[in-house]
Design an enzyme around this catalytic site. Structure first.
Site: not given
Ligand code: R5P
Length: 277
Positions: A23, A80, A113, A177, A179, A207, A210
């Site tokens: 499970d 985060r 972070h 940047k 998001r 991550s 991007g």
């Molecule tokens: C964001 O504040 C972090 O410092 C990284 O820039 C972010 O987690 C990177 O994420 P990804 O690779 O998905 O753009």
């Protein structure tokens, strides 16, 4: 990395029995006698499942009578979400840290972070030791960049760029940047004098990739001599590592999470931290 730390500390490397039931629940049993002993659990936690295994391991070690339990989570997920950004959200970082705090005597992480400062930090009543891998990444690039210039992909990562630039005795700056979604970011227009320089982009996490891919595209248009990327925690969840080859000349991360490009080890940092306890 756990083996490396055990070796550096000349400590016994303990055994764990881990099973997954049909499970999907986990079963954890300590396979080494820990009664009355000081134990460090060094966990590679990439997913929620990994965290669950860590919680059960801590419980097992405590239950088996360890005198002291140090928790080392080089990459701690969920950090985060360190604020309630809009009403009704879970404060994930607080919950995870409270569980770890309850289950162990102390907590060590690498470049959490939401923390800027290395050393002892307190977050919602939980004490965390935050280790900084930026100098190790800077050292990695020292003999690989003739004319180094360090760039952070966003203002939040400026602290890493600043510290690395200090070690490399060079200039630094950051991009802007925005998001758009979990996977999409826009790097806003801003001109940095990068022509002919060996650009080193530093971030704490890759991550989806991007952020780095878009940052590299913008920086490439400024005609740098080369672009290197260093990050502490390489998650690489969407884009495979190979997909960076077209935009980056060199890509490296630490071994807080093991990847094929984890060429910078934080084992020395972690073992010194454990020794100092
Ligand atoms: C964001 O504040 C972090 O410092 C990284 O820039 C972010 O987690 C990177 O994420 P990804 O690779 O998905 O753009």
């Amino acid at each position: 990395m756990t083996w490396e730390v055990s070796k550096l500390l000349k400590a016994e490397h303990g055994k764990l029995e881990l099973k997954k039931f049909p499970d999907s629940e986990y079963y954890v049993k300590v396979g080494t006698r820990v009664k009355g002993r000081e134990v460090a659990i060094i966990a590679s936690t990439r997913t929620s499942d990994d965290l669950m295994q860590l919680f059960l391991t801590l419980d097992a070690v405590r239950g088996a009578g360890a005198r002291m339990v140090h928790t080392v989570v080089p990459y701690l997920p969920y950090m985060r979400q360190d604020k309630v950004f809009t009403d009704g959200e879970a404060l994930s970082a607080r919950l995870i840290l409270k569980i770890l705090d309850e289950a162990s005597d102390d907590i060590t992480v690498v470049n959490a972070h939401f923390l800027d400062d290395a050393g002892r930090n307190t977050f919602h009543g939980v004490t965390i030791r935050n280790l900084d891998a930026t100098p190790l990444l800077a050292e990695y690039f020292r003999d690989k960049a003739g004319k180094p210039f360090v760039i952070a992909p966003d203002a939040g990562s400026l602290q890493y760029a600043k510290r690395a630039a200090h070690y490399l005795d060079c200039d630094f700056n950051h991009l802007q940047k925005k998001r758009v979604s979990g996977e999409d970011v826009i790097i806003r227009d801003k001109t940095i004098p990068a022509a002919g320089k060996d650009i080193i982009i530093l971030d704490d996490i890759i991550s989806t990739g991007g952020t780095i891919v878009n940052a590299c595209r913008v920086i490439r248009s400024w005609k740098p001599a080369s672009i290197s990327v260093g990050c502490v925690h390489g998650l690489f969840i969407c884009k495979g590592i190979e997909s960076f080859n077209t935009v980056v000349d060199r890509l490296v991360c630490t071994n807080t999470l093991e990847t094929p490009i984890s060429k910078v080890s934080v084992a020395g940092l972690v073992s010194r931290d454990l020794k100092s306890q």
